[in-house]
Design a protein around this motif. Structure first.
Motif, mmCIF file in Angstrom:
data_model
loop_
_atom_site.group_PDB
_atom_site.id
_atom_site.type_symbol
_atom_site.label_atom_id
_atom_site.label_comp_id
_atom_site.label_asym_id
_atom_site.label_seq_id
_atom_site.Cartn_x
_atom_site.Cartn_y
_atom_site.Cartn_z
ATOM 1 N N GLY A 66 0.748 -1.193 0.070
ATOM 2 C CA GLY A 66 -0.098 -0.057 0.102
ATOM 3 C C GLY A 66 0.800 1.389 -0.051
ATOM 4 O O GLY A 66 0.435 2.308 -0.205
ATOM 5 N N ASP A 67 2.063 1.086 0.452
ATOM 6 C CA ASP A 67 2.967 2.411 0.344
ATOM 7 C C ASP A 67 3.601 2.564 -1.182
ATOM 8 O O ASP A 67 3.430 1.798 -2.130
ATOM 9 C CB ASP A 67 3.987 1.938 1.109
ATOM 10 N N THR A 68 4.289 3.579 -1.109
ATOM 11 C CA THR A 68 5.014 3.958 -2.444
ATOM 12 C C THR A 68 6.607 4.323 -2.168
ATOM 13 O O THR A 68 6.784 4.658 -1.692
ATOM 14 C CB THR A 68 4.401 5.403 -3.063
ATOM 15 N N LEU A 69 7.145 3.482 -3.388
ATOM 16 C CA LEU A 69 8.822 3.620 -3.344
ATOM 17 C C LEU A 69 8.905 4.609 -4.528
ATOM 18 O O LEU A 69 8.349 4.404 -5.848
ATOM 19 C CB LEU A 69 9.276 2.405 -3.894
ATOM 20 N N LEU A 70 9.688 5.684 -4.394
ATOM 21 C CA LEU A 70 10.340 6.563 -5.134
ATOM 22 C C LEU A 70 11.709 6.150 -5.246
ATOM 23 O O LEU A 70 12.341 6.809 -4.424
ATOM 24 C CB LEU A 70 9.928 8.157 -4.560
ATOM 25 N N HIS A 71 12.242 5.863 -6.114
ATOM 26 C CA HIS A 71 13.559 5.639 -6.470
ATOM 27 C C HIS A 71 14.102 6.723 -7.546
ATOM 28 O O HIS A 71 13.532 7.052 -8.479
ATOM 29 C CB HIS A 71 13.718 4.108 -7.302
ATOM 30 N N LEU A 72 15.012 7.437 -6.971
ATOM 31 C CA LEU A 72 15.738 8.626 -7.415
ATOM 32 C C LEU A 72 16.915 8.203 -8.329
ATOM 33 O O LEU A 72 17.652 9.071 -8.271
ATOM 34 C CB LEU A 72 16.089 9.632 -6.489
ATOM 35 N N GLY A 73 16.950 7.122 -9.144
ATOM 36 C CA GLY A 73 17.728 6.896 -10.300
ATOM 37 C C GLY A 73 18.938 6.234 -9.878
ATOM 38 O O GLY A 73 19.209 5.980 -8.801
ATOM 39 N N ASP A 74 19.591 5.666 -11.031
ATOM 40 C CA ASP A 74 20.764 4.772 -11.028
ATOM 41 C C ASP A 74 20.754 3.449 -10.334
ATOM 42 O O ASP A 74 21.114 3.304 -9.398
ATOM 43 C CB ASP A 74 21.948 5.392 -10.634
ATOM 44 N N ILE A 75 19.515 2.745 -10.984
ATOM 45 C CA ILE A 75 19.295 1.579 -10.344
ATOM 46 C C ILE A 75 20.446 0.485 -10.519
ATOM 47 O O ILE A 75 20.866 -0.032 -9.416
ATOM 48 C CB ILE A 75 18.200 0.871 -11.278
ATOM 49 N N CYS A 76 21.001 0.362 -11.654
ATOM 50 C CA CYS A 76 22.048 -0.674 -11.954
ATOM 51 C C CYS A 76 22.957 -0.398 -12.871
ATOM 52 O O CYS A 76 22.690 0.584 -13.634
ATOM 53 C CB CYS A 76 21.438 -2.054 -12.030
ATOM 54 N N ILE A 77 24.209 -1.168 -12.769
ATOM 55 C CA ILE A 77 25.247 -0.952 -14.029
ATOM 56 C C ILE A 77 25.317 -2.356 -14.460
ATOM 57 O O ILE A 77 26.178 -3.250 -13.793
ATOM 58 C CB ILE A 77 26.574 -0.302 -13.314
ATOM 59 N N GLY A 78 24.664 -2.506 -15.495
ATOM 60 C CA GLY A 78 24.511 -3.902 -16.099
ATOM 61 C C GLY A 78 23.765 -5.105 -15.421
ATOM 62 O O GLY A 78 23.197 -4.855 -14.560
ATOM 63 N N GLU A 79 23.605 -6.055 -16.344
ATOM 64 C CA GLU A 79 22.543 -7.011 -16.203
ATOM 65 C C GLU A 79 21.083 -6.473 -15.579
ATOM 66 O O GLU A 79 20.618 -6.963 -14.501
ATOM 67 C CB GLU A 79 23.071 -8.037 -14.917
ATOM 68 N N ASP A 80 20.828 -5.640 -16.498
ATOM 69 C CA ASP A 80 19.550 -5.043 -16.028
ATOM 70 C C ASP A 80 18.248 -5.953 -16.014
ATOM 71 O O ASP A 80 17.428 -5.747 -14.905
ATOM 72 C CB ASP A 80 18.962 -4.019 -16.961
ATOM 73 N N GLU A 81 18.279 -6.961 -16.689
ATOM 74 C CA GLU A 81 17.008 -7.803 -16.712
ATOM 75 C C GLU A 81 16.887 -8.573 -15.408
ATOM 76 O O GLU A 81 16.105 -8.675 -14.521
ATOM 77 C CB GLU A 81 17.073 -8.977 -17.849
#
Length: 169
Positions: free
Chosen positions: A40-55
């Motif tokens: 029920g909450d909200t996640l706000l990811h402010l970028g730069d999730i990963c470097i490689g192996e995105d899938e």
């Protein structure tokens, strides 16, 4: 509604430990923190999730985050895929920045620190890694009176509640 913020997770970044600021089980701490966000909450990811192996990383992130959590990505400089790719991989909304009013504050949420804007009370951002990384991009306008840095190195490698972040501000 409770908002949770995280930035610069940089999963699979081969050099980030070598460059300093991160060692030990930081990736596991981030995944565990994501898994503790209540439904029920909200996640706000402010970028730069990963470097490689995105899938693979997105599969792991979405497995860590319970269904029923709204997931918003504010893209960072390493998030190079298109909006459709991110929404196909579990993000509900993909933006380059977001403005909202929360607890009486006009907030501008971005990946990189931004210049003060209109009546905005705070710019909440990541990107600096707690050590003014790439400071030539923002040094001429950066102010602790306006900017709030949520880089994992500063907030303990876990998502932080927006209401907790703003307490005392």
């Amino acid at each position: 509604m409770t908002y949770w913020l995280v930035s610069d997770t940089h999963f699979n970044h081969a050099k980030i430990e070598e460059w300093g600021g991160r060692s030990g089980p930081w990736q596991q701490q981030l995944y565990e923190g994501l898994s503790r966000i209540p439904i029920g909450d909200t996640l706000l990811h402010l970028g730069d999730i990963c470097i490689g192996e995105d899938e693979e990383v997105h599969r792991q992130i979405m497995m860590a985050i319970a269904p029923g959590i709204t997931k918003i990505l504010v893209r960072g400089n390493h998030d190079k895929k298109g909006v459709e790719w991110y929404t196909k991989h579990g993000w509900d909304f993909v933006l380059d920045g977001i403005e909202l009013v929360y607890l009486g504050h006009y907030l501008h949420l971005t990946h990189r620190p931004s210049r003060p804007q209109g009546n905005t009370t705070w710019n909440i951002h990541g990107h600096t890694h707690g050590n003014m990384h790439r400071s030539e991009e923002y040094n001429d306008f950066y102010s602790k009176d306006y900017h709030i840095d949520i880089s994992p190195e500063l907030v303990g490698f876990k998502p932080i509640r927006l209401d907790s972040l703003l307490k005392g501000k």
